[in-house]
Scaffold this active site. Sequence first.
Site, PDB file in Angstrom:
ATOM      1  N   GLN A  40       6.839  43.902   4.865  1.00  0.00           N
ATOM      2  CA  GLN A  40       6.670  45.402   5.334  1.00  0.00           C
ATOM      3  C   GLN A  40       5.506  45.161   6.522  1.00  0.00           C
ATOM      4  O   GLN A  40       4.443  44.416   6.437  1.00  0.00           O
ATOM      5  CB  GLN A  40       6.091  46.438   4.368  1.00  0.00           C
ATOM      6  CG  GLN A  40       5.898  47.668   4.632  1.00  0.00           C
ATOM      7  CD  GLN A  40       7.131  48.433   5.330  1.00  0.00           C
ATOM      8  OE1 GLN A  40       8.126  47.885   4.794  1.00  0.00           O
ATOM      9  NE2 GLN A  40       6.892  49.122   6.038  1.00  0.00           N
ATOM     10  N   LYS A  86      12.229  51.809  -0.610  1.00  0.00           N
ATOM     11  CA  LYS A  86      13.082  50.829  -0.514  1.00  0.00           C
ATOM     12  C   LYS A  86      13.428  50.163  -1.962  1.00  0.00           C
ATOM     13  O   LYS A  86      14.548  50.047  -2.084  1.00  0.00           O
ATOM     14  CB  LYS A  86      12.533  49.764   0.475  1.00  0.00           C
ATOM     15  CG  LYS A  86      12.326  50.284   1.860  1.00  0.00           C
ATOM     16  CD  LYS A  86      11.619  49.238   2.953  1.00  0.00           C
ATOM     17  CE  LYS A  86      11.355  49.714   4.270  1.00  0.00           C
ATOM     18  NZ  LYS A  86      10.830  48.895   5.029  1.00  0.00           N
ATOM     19  N   ASP A 115      15.857  42.304   7.467  1.00  0.00           N
ATOM     20  CA  ASP A 115      15.171  43.509   8.487  1.00  0.00           C
ATOM     21  C   ASP A 115      15.894  43.153   9.819  1.00  0.00           C
ATOM     22  O   ASP A 115      15.719  44.013  10.621  1.00  0.00           O
ATOM     23  CB  ASP A 115      13.506  43.270   8.570  1.00  0.00           C
ATOM     24  CG  ASP A 115      13.011  44.251   7.961  1.00  0.00           C
ATOM     25  OD1 ASP A 115      13.522  45.448   7.670  1.00  0.00           O
ATOM     26  OD2 ASP A 115      11.758  44.011   7.416  1.00  0.00           O
TER      27      ASP A 115
END
Length: 289
Positions: free
Chosen positions: A97, A53, A120
């Site tokens: 994460q 990412k 997200d």
Amino acid sequence: MAQLIDGKAIAAQVRGEIREAVSAWTALGHRPPCLRVLLVGDDPASASYVRGKQKAALEVGIDADTLTYESDISEAELLRIIDRLNRDAGVDGILVQLPLPAHIDEQKVIYALNPDKDVDCFHPANVGRIMIGEPRFLPCTPAGIMEMLRRTGIETRGARAVIVGRSNIVGKPMANLLLQKGVDATVTVCHSRTRDLPAITRQADLLVAAIGRAHFITADMVREGAAVIDVGINRVEDASRPRGYRLAGDVDFDAVREKAGWITPVPGGVGPMTIAMLLQNTLKAARRS
Ligand code: GUN
């Protein structure tokens, strides 16, 4: 024999478009979009995703950095860090994460995110907005799948879509996106308690596998000509590989590709698209702020 949907190539195209959009944004005198990724603990898979990412973000001109913490960081400390990033006007996007260590309540962490920085799209306010068709951000994996379908020319209008898996990250938001006006699929969500699963998956024009079990979807579960989207990234032991494992999807690829009309590979299918959508959300957050 199914046509391969090359997620890697499509994602590269999308990232090229985002790179141009970021350049146009900074050319107007704005600072580059800023993403902060929080990685807790030393799970090798998570560390690998996070590296991917950050690298992709830097390549399109996003100011990206990963903040790493020991697995014994307290929940209170993590929440303090999030609060600081929430209030930092120089930060556009925050990504925590998952999974987090067991002593940290993931829901509490997700609720703590500023919804305007939730790239997200995990915060309940953002999830709710998808459901009513007024999204602020799009959830990365489902949005990546939608983009792949659009760019491949796979018809969703009136199609029977079957999603296997009901996670908050993939299954449920995928169902919502496929239901939106203009997308117009007829959606069924299956899970571990679904009775006679193969009878349902065999009706699918579009089958999305997000179960987290290697090779779970076998050829007998797939309708001839269906589009099969494989979200799974499973590590299976393979002594012939240098690392001792290889990545396998949720779909029995070799058998299913003989029957399907379209299929995504693992790796090189949904994974790269997920990252591309994260970059898109980060740019969107920067433009909004
Ligand atoms: N863990 C597995 N997938 C994801 C994702 O898309 N975002 C985050 N933050 N964690 C994950």
